[in-house]
Design a protein around this motif. Structure first.
Motif, PDB file in Angstrom:
ATOM      1  N   ILE A  53      41.995  54.097  50.436  1.00 53.75           N
ATOM      2  CA  ILE A  53      42.563  54.441  49.136  1.00 53.75           C
ATOM      3  C   ILE A  53      43.291  55.782  49.165  1.00 53.75           C
ATOM      4  O   ILE A  53      43.817  56.218  48.155  1.00 53.75           O
ATOM      5  N   GLU A  54      43.313  56.455  50.303  1.00 56.62           N
ATOM      6  CA  GLU A  54      44.066  57.691  50.400  1.00 56.62           C
ATOM      7  C   GLU A  54      44.828  57.705  51.724  1.00 56.62           C
ATOM      8  O   GLU A  54      44.447  57.046  52.681  1.00 56.62           O
ATOM      9  N   ALA A  55      45.897  58.446  51.735  1.00 53.69           N
ATOM     10  CA  ALA A  55      46.728  58.489  52.930  1.00 53.69           C
ATOM     11  C   ALA A  55      47.272  59.900  53.097  1.00 53.69           C
ATOM     12  O   ALA A  55      47.095  60.755  52.225  1.00 53.69           O
ATOM     13  N   ARG A  56      47.953  60.122  54.203  1.00 55.76           N
ATOM     14  CA  ARG A  56      48.583  61.415  54.454  1.00 55.76           C
ATOM     15  C   ARG A  56      50.094  61.262  54.358  1.00 55.76           C
ATOM     16  O   ARG A  56      50.662  60.255  54.760  1.00 55.76           O
ATOM     17  N   SER A  57      50.712  62.286  53.853  1.00 54.75           N
ATOM     18  CA  SER A  57      52.163  62.293  53.732  1.00 54.75           C
ATOM     19  C   SER A  57      52.789  62.386  55.113  1.00 54.75           C
ATOM     20  O   SER A  57      52.386  63.213  55.924  1.00 54.75           O
ATOM     21  N   PRO A  58      53.806  61.549  55.402  1.00 51.82           N
ATOM     22  CA  PRO A  58      54.467  61.651  56.701  1.00 51.82           C
ATOM     23  C   PRO A  58      55.342  62.899  56.813  1.00 51.82           C
ATOM     24  O   PRO A  58      55.751  63.271  57.899  1.00 51.82           O
ATOM     25  N   ILE A  59      55.596  63.558  55.702  1.00 46.91           N
ATOM     26  CA  ILE A  59      56.461  64.734  55.715  1.00 46.91           C
ATOM     27  C   ILE A  59      55.681  66.001  56.046  1.00 46.91           C
ATOM     28  O   ILE A  59      56.003  66.720  56.979  1.00 46.91           O
ATOM     29  N   ASP A  60      54.627  66.277  55.262  1.00 47.07           N
ATOM     30  CA  ASP A  60      53.892  67.525  55.467  1.00 47.07           C
ATOM     31  C   ASP A  60      52.406  67.336  55.766  1.00 47.07           C
ATOM     32  O   ASP A  60      51.687  68.298  55.974  1.00 47.07           O
ATOM     33  N   THR A  65      47.301  59.918  47.112  1.00 51.77           N
ATOM     34  CA  THR A  65      46.648  58.697  46.655  1.00 51.77           C
ATOM     35  C   THR A  65      47.517  57.517  47.075  1.00 51.77           C
ATOM     36  O   THR A  65      48.644  57.698  47.559  1.00 51.77           O
ATOM     37  N   ALA A  66      46.999  56.315  46.873  1.00 48.95           N
ATOM     38  CA  ALA A  66      47.752  55.125  47.280  1.00 48.95           C
ATOM     39  C   ALA A  66      49.054  54.997  46.491  1.00 48.95           C
ATOM     40  O   ALA A  66      50.098  54.640  47.053  1.00 48.95           O
ATOM     41  N   ALA A  67      49.015  55.309  45.199  1.00 46.41           N
ATOM     42  CA  ALA A  67      50.221  55.211  44.374  1.00 46.41           C
ATOM     43  C   ALA A  67      51.259  56.241  44.812  1.00 46.41           C
ATOM     44  O   ALA A  67      52.457  55.933  44.903  1.00 46.41           O
ATOM     45  N   GLU A  68      50.823  57.468  45.068  1.00 50.93           N
ATOM     46  CA  GLU A  68      51.759  58.507  45.502  1.00 50.93           C
ATOM     47  C   GLU A  68      52.374  58.156  46.862  1.00 50.93           C
ATOM     48  O   GLU A  68      53.561  58.387  47.101  1.00 50.93           O
ATOM     49  N   TYR A  69      51.574  57.587  47.743  1.00 51.67           N
ATOM     50  CA  TYR A  69      52.067  57.199  49.058  1.00 51.67           C
ATOM     51  C   TYR A  69      53.124  56.102  48.944  1.00 51.67           C
ATOM     52  O   TYR A  69      54.169  56.147  49.594  1.00 51.67           O
ATOM     53  N   ALA A  70      52.876  55.105  48.091  1.00 57.14           N
ATOM     54  CA  ALA A  70      53.843  54.027  47.897  1.00 57.14           C
ATOM     55  C   ALA A  70      55.140  54.567  47.300  1.00 57.14           C
ATOM     56  O   ALA A  70      56.242  54.160  47.698  1.00 57.14           O
TER      57      ALA A  70
END
Length: 110
Positions: A53-60, A65-70
């Motif tokens: 349900i959480e991920a890391r930004s590929p930029i920084d 969260t899952a919604a922000e990642y999508a």
């Protein structure tokens, strides 16, 4: 003379028996410990069933969260990051080519 050979044979047999027993026991103790995973290790079957349900930004690399990642993935697909200047790309290519040539021909010093 016969008794001396007999005691030597018995001592040799006893030494071989003790050595073999010691090697067998020491190898058995090590294999029991090596075969077990550490107790804090989570089994793979449990990890496969968990929902991420959480991920890391590929930029920084910040947590998202899952919604922000999508949303970030959609933005990156619409507007990809800017390309490098062609001169800089050419310089990078030449540096990589030089590095690979120096691996094959170390005596060249250019």
């Amino acid at each position: 003379m016969g008794r001396f050979k007999l005691t030597k044979a018995v001592k040799l047999l006893l030494l071989i028996l003790i050595s073999a027993t010691f090697v067998f026991i020491s190898s058995y103790w090590g294999s029991v410990v090596i075969a077990l995973p550490p107790p804090e290790d989570t089994p793979e079957e449990i990890l496969r069933t968990q929902i991420i349900i959480e991920a890391r930004s590929p930029i920084d690399g910040k947590f998202l969260t899952a919604a922000e990642y999508a949303q970030l993935q959609a933005q990156l697909q619409k507007a990809p990051p800017p390309k490098l200047d062609p001169k800089i790309r050419e310089q990078i290519f030449l540096l990589r080519l030089r590095k690979s040539l120096l691996q094959f021909f170390p005596f060249l010093n250019f």
